[in-house]
Design a protein around this motif. Structure first.
Motif, PDB file in Angstrom:
ATOM      1  N   VAL A 179      -3.874  -3.264   3.022  1.00 42.92           N
ATOM      2  CA  VAL A 179      -4.157  -2.946   1.626  1.00 42.92           C
ATOM      3  C   VAL A 179      -2.856  -2.594   0.915  1.00 42.92           C
ATOM      4  O   VAL A 179      -2.128  -1.688   1.346  1.00 42.92           O
ATOM      5  CB  VAL A 179      -5.146  -1.769   1.502  1.00 42.92           C
ATOM      6  N   VAL A 180      -2.561  -3.334  -0.151  1.00 44.61           N
ATOM      7  CA  VAL A 180      -1.409  -3.028  -0.997  1.00 44.61           C
ATOM      8  C   VAL A 180      -1.932  -2.256  -2.200  1.00 44.61           C
ATOM      9  O   VAL A 180      -2.729  -2.776  -2.986  1.00 44.61           O
ATOM     10  CB  VAL A 180      -0.690  -4.316  -1.451  1.00 44.61           C
ATOM     11  N   ASP A 181      -1.497  -1.006  -2.317  1.00 47.34           N
ATOM     12  CA  ASP A 181      -1.971  -0.093  -3.353  1.00 47.34           C
ATOM     13  C   ASP A 181      -0.870   0.076  -4.396  1.00 47.34           C
ATOM     14  O   ASP A 181       0.127   0.758  -4.153  1.00 47.34           O
ATOM     15  CB  ASP A 181      -2.325   1.256  -2.718  1.00 47.34           C
ATOM     16  N   ASP A 182      -1.055  -0.554  -5.545  1.00 48.57           N
ATOM     17  CA  ASP A 182      -0.012  -0.529  -6.563  1.00 48.57           C
ATOM     18  C   ASP A 182       0.074   0.823  -7.265  1.00 48.57           C
ATOM     19  O   ASP A 182       1.111   1.173  -7.821  1.00 48.57           O
ATOM     20  CB  ASP A 182      -0.267  -1.631  -7.601  1.00 48.57           C
TER      21      ASP A 182
ATOM     22  N   GLU B 110       2.090   2.644  -4.849  1.00 43.05           N
ATOM     23  CA  GLU B 110       3.169   1.781  -4.351  1.00 43.05           C
ATOM     24  C   GLU B 110       3.335   1.947  -2.841  1.00 43.05           C
ATOM     25  O   GLU B 110       4.401   2.272  -2.322  1.00 43.05           O
ATOM     26  CB  GLU B 110       4.482   2.063  -5.074  1.00 43.05           C
ATOM     27  N   SER B 111       2.213   1.724  -2.143  1.00 44.37           N
ATOM     28  CA  SER B 111       2.203   1.899  -0.696  1.00 44.37           C
ATOM     29  C   SER B 111       1.354   0.814  -0.049  1.00 44.37           C
ATOM     30  O   SER B 111       0.574   0.126  -0.715  1.00 44.37           O
ATOM     31  CB  SER B 111       1.658   3.288  -0.322  1.00 44.37           C
ATOM     32  N   VAL B 112       1.521   0.657   1.245  1.00 41.07           N
ATOM     33  CA  VAL B 112       0.790  -0.346   2.022  1.00 41.07           C
ATOM     34  C   VAL B 112       0.123   0.357   3.199  1.00 41.07           C
ATOM     35  O   VAL B 112       0.757   1.177   3.880  1.00 41.07           O
ATOM     36  CB  VAL B 112       1.727  -1.458   2.529  1.00 41.07           C
ATOM     37  N   HIS B 113      -1.145   0.030   3.433  1.00 39.91           N
ATOM     38  CA  HIS B 113      -1.899   0.667   4.507  1.00 39.91           C
ATOM     39  C   HIS B 113      -2.597  -0.392   5.352  1.00 39.91           C
ATOM     40  O   HIS B 113      -3.106  -1.379   4.825  1.00 39.91           O
ATOM     41  CB  HIS B 113      -2.959   1.617   3.943  1.00 39.91           C
ATOM     42  N   GLY B 114      -2.646  -0.155   6.643  1.00 45.09           N
ATOM     43  CA  GLY B 114      -3.473  -0.953   7.535  1.00 45.09           C
ATOM     44  C   GLY B 114      -4.767  -0.199   7.782  1.00 45.09           C
ATOM     45  O   GLY B 114      -4.772   1.031   7.889  1.00 45.09           O
ATOM     46  N   ALA B 115      -5.881  -0.909   7.849  1.00 45.94           N
ATOM     47  CA  ALA B 115      -7.170  -0.243   8.035  1.00 45.94           C
ATOM     48  C   ALA B 115      -8.132  -1.158   8.764  1.00 45.94           C
ATOM     49  O   ALA B 115      -7.976  -2.385   8.782  1.00 45.94           O
ATOM     50  CB  ALA B 115      -7.772   0.176   6.689  1.00 45.94           C
TER      51      ALA B 115
END
Length: 351
Positions: A317-320, A323-328
């Motif tokens: 997930v790219v969260d604008d 400004e972060s990226v998460h694996g889920a």
């Protein structure tokens, strides 16, 4: 530790839907991942067939139906989301299915009518259709406007024949879907799986405008969320301007859009670039990967494609907003999932 995608604050910042579990780089889960429902968002879900794109859409729909203050509408292109009305584990999921959707002819603009029926607005037939769409609230009234117009017999016949085609689609009714009925709190599943491309696009375009205008003129108090499966099929038809409007201007009146597609390369660049949340399942097509790469944010460390998951149910997930990226790993559905492909072995064994 909990993560809330789409906002800076944690769980005390308003309603959320639990999307799944955070997946660390070593594959372990270290905490729940939620999606913010307090503010409007533009979300794009991508992934190849069989890796959970529609499943994730169902998870979000369940959470929206259980939340307060939201009005979710889900466009079902494959007839697989009717199971949202089934018994659920945990809290009930308020849901209703519209399996024969109809919209008012007046919910489409004259320009949209011309594009829908393939008549150039500046042609004689297109001008007549434009006038009929401006005058009539129903197909009958549009036909009467055409019949009484000061136009040649050939032009009248052309427009009448095109309106007859639209009538046979059986999707137009002055008493069709309304803004208040769509966004009543339960998730409204609009099943367009039995419709061809043109009438399905007409229905989706009308829904876009109903939700957008419904918020602007105060007919809808809840914050509408429009979830569209196989969204690429609608960016190529008359629904395109309505979807673009929600992407670029929907946040001001409070309308969210969630587009799910297995073909991100077939979605206009604005569809991804205007999304503040990108949820990516596995992709293998070179063109689709290139589409994601072109929209990769500058704050992302390394290549997005290198971080794409390989197993069903896993997402990046790219969260604008943050400004972060998460694996889920996406959580299990509370209601049954009907998106699995049929198997010959199951038929042979009588399962």
């Amino acid at each position: 530790m909990s993560f809330v995608l789409g906002r800076e604050r944690g769980l005390d910042g308003g309603p959320t839907v639990r999307l799944g579990t955070y997946r660390a780089s070593d594959g372990s889960g270290v905490g729940p991942v939620h999606l913010d429902l307090d503010r409007p968002h533009a979300v794009t879900i991508v992934g190849k067939r069989g890796y959970g794109k529609s499943y994730t859409l169902g998870v979000i729909a369940e959470g929206l139906a259980r939340a307060g203050g939201t009005g979710p509408v889900l466009v079902d292109t494959m007839g697989e989301f009717g199971t949202l009305t089934a018994d659920a584990s945990g809290d009930p999921v308020p849901a209703t299915v519209v399996d024969e959707p109809r919209v008012a002819p007046s919910s489409l603009s004259p320009r949209t009518w011309c594009r829908l029926l393939g008549l150039a607005p500046d042609s004689a037939a297109g001008s007549l259709l434009w006038q009929a769409a401006s005058d009539g609230q129903s197909l009958s009234e549009m036909r009467e406007s055409v019949r009484s117009a000061d136009a040649s017999a050939g032009v009248v016949r052309t427009v009448r024949n095109h309106l007859d085609v639209a009538d046979r689609w059986d999707v137009f009714d002055p008493a069709g879907l309304t803004a208040t009925a769509l966004a009543d709190g339960a998730v409204t599943v609009v099943d367009v799986s039995r419709l061809d491309s043109a009438p399905a696009n007409a229905v989706v375009r009308a829904i876009c405008d109903l939700l957008y205008r419904g918020r602007i003129d105060g007919r809808i108090e809840r914050l509408p969320w429009l979830l569209v499966d196989e969204a690429h099929a609608f960016f190529d038809g008359v629904a395109d301007p309505g979807l673009r409007q929600l992407l670029t201007r929907g946040r001001t009146p409070g309308v969210s859009l969630v587009c799910a597609t297995q073909r991100p390369s077939a979605v206009p660049a604005v569809g991804i670039s205007q999304s503040d949340l990108l949820v990516a399942h596995r992709l293998t097509s070179g063109r689709d990967i290139e589409a994601l790469t072109a929209a990769q944010p500058t704050y992302l460390t390394g290549s997005l494609t290198a971080q794409l998951p390989t197993s069903p149910g896993e997402v990046v997930v790219v969260d604008d907003t943050t400004e972060s990226v998460h694996g889920a790993t996406v959580r299990e559905r509370a209601t049954p999932h009907a998106g699995d492909s049929p198997r010959a072995s199951a038929v042979a064994s009588g399962e």
